[in-house]
Enzyme design. Structure first.
Site: not given
Ligand code: EPU
Length: 351
Positions: A164, A241, A342
């Site tokens: 990022r 995010s 972010e």
């Molecule tokens: N989780 C929770 N609660 C929730 C959702 C997720 O506890 O409501 C935990 C779970 O353990 C899950 C982990 O968070 O396994 C990861 O969740 P997710 O796969 O949804 O991905 P993220 O890390 O929350 C990141 C990016 C997103 C991107 C997704 C998919 C960042 C800050 N965010 O989200 O990017 O779409 O991975 O690759 O790196 C953005 O940057 O705006 C964005 C949406």
């Protein structure tokens, strides 16, 4: 080029809140970009470059300078060695561009389907999703350098892409206006299925899915998390995010895990190539008293993903910031981790 005054910015963002721009220019050519820059310089106004507005929080008082909306369009494609080179204008819609690359059978962007915003916004924060980041396929970024007033190209290493982050939002923030982005994709390449959600989606499949199937799957997964913009779904009235996932050392992770164990919780972890540990910010937010569906006045947490702060209708930027502050304070108090937002904040003090 017409420069308009006192233009509401809320409709130009996905969060749909905040005040007006003192001036708004829409540039469809490089000459118009230059003219807008001259306009701002001539009046001593701050300049802000707007792409798709999908990662932006605008202050309630708006922005006292010139907002420059980049509307440079056009996609050119050619073959260079074993790569398919696609050069897209910064104002092109990102998801339409991904759809185009996928329809041409070119791999490298398929996991980043369904992300709102424009092509020009993607190198700024090195957009990434489901195991791909634009920094892996960007060949070069064409920019207007506001220091030299020259159009120039930054090759991939010069952009210093990291999680990022890039020179565009760190060391040289505000110096360049992105005009076009050149991607080097793989013709006939196989899709990239490394992310757990995608592996699960295709678990029953014999062999590899096509790029188009991966694109569809990513869009479905994003839809289930309200990370795909759907008209009428208030859970996607967000800036995506709201916090970056903290990347910590093994030692810091152990300390965090110990605190969590004291509360009978186990912290999810993802090892990143550097050997460090990525901790999901969504998990930290949820465990700190801000579960999915949490509401506070007109703002809240998305019902489908804990990392999105949503505008439930008529929210102010002040409410968003107050919720952000409360989350940061509580997560830090409980887990000793300071979450870093972010989105870009526009028109706030210190801007
Ligand atoms: N989780 C929770 N609660 C929730 C959702 C997720 O506890 O409501 C935990 C779970 O353990 C899950 C982990 O968070 O396994 C990861 O969740 P997710 O796969 O949804 O991905 P993220 O890390 O929350 C990141 C990016 C997103 C991107 C997704 C998919 C960042 C800050 N965010 O989200 O990017 O779409 O991975 O690759 O790196 C953005 O940057 O705006 C964005 C949406």
């Amino acid at each position: 080029m017409k420069i308009r005054e006192h233009i509401p910015l809320a409709p130009l963002t996905t969060l749909k809140l905040g005040g007006p721009a003192r001036y708004l220019a829409e540039a469809a050519t490089v000459e118009e970009v230059r003219a807008a820059v001259d306009f701002a310089r001539g009046r001593g106004l701050p300049l802000f470059v707007l792409g798709g507005g999908s990662n932006l929080v605008v202050a309630d008082g708006g922005f006292p300078g010139l907002v420059l909306r980049i509307c440079l369009t056009g996609v050119e494609a050619r073959q260079e060695g074993d790569k398919a080179i696609f050069e897209a204008g910064a104002g092109e819609d990102w998801d339409a561009f991904v759809a185009h690359a996928v329809s041409q059978g070119c791999a490298g962007l398929e996991c980043m389907s369904g992300i709102p915003g424009t092509v020009g916004g993607t190198p700024i924060q090195n957009v990434g999703a489901y195991g791909q980041e634009v920094g892996e396929t960007i060949d070069a970024v064409r920019v207007l350098d506001l220091e030299s007033n020259q159009v120039q190209e930054l090759c991939n290493p010069a952009c210093e892409f990291a999680y990022r982050s890039s020179v565009f939002n760190t060391s040289r923030r505000g110096r360049y206006i992105v005009l076009a982005v050149r991607f080097a994709l793989e013709p006939g390449g196989t899709p990239h299925i490394v992310y757990a959600d995608l592996k699960k989606h295709f678990a029953g499949l014999d062999g590899l899915p096509s790029l188009a199937e991966v694109r569809l799957a990513v869009r479905q997964i994003r839809l289930s998390k309200a990370m795909l913009i759907v008209e009428g779904d208030e859970d996607c009235r967000s800036a995506g995010s709201f916090f970056k996932n903290p990347v910590v050392s093994e030692e810091q992770y152990r300390a965090l895990a110990e605190v969590a164990a004291g509360r009978s919780l186990s912290v999810p972890r993802f090892t990143v190539p550097s050997g460090q540990v990525k901790v999901p910010a969504a998990w930290l937010v949820e465990q700190s008293g801000f579960p999915k569906g949490y509401a506070r006045g007109s703002v809240g947490i998305s019902r489908k993903h804990a990392l999105a702060i949503v505008n439930r209708g008529g929210a102010s930027a002040a409410e968003v910031v107050a919720l952000k502050d409360a989350i940061q304070a509580r997560v830090e108090e409980m887990f000793g981790v300071r979450l870093v937002p972010e989105p870009v904040f526009l028109g706030f003090e210190g801007d």
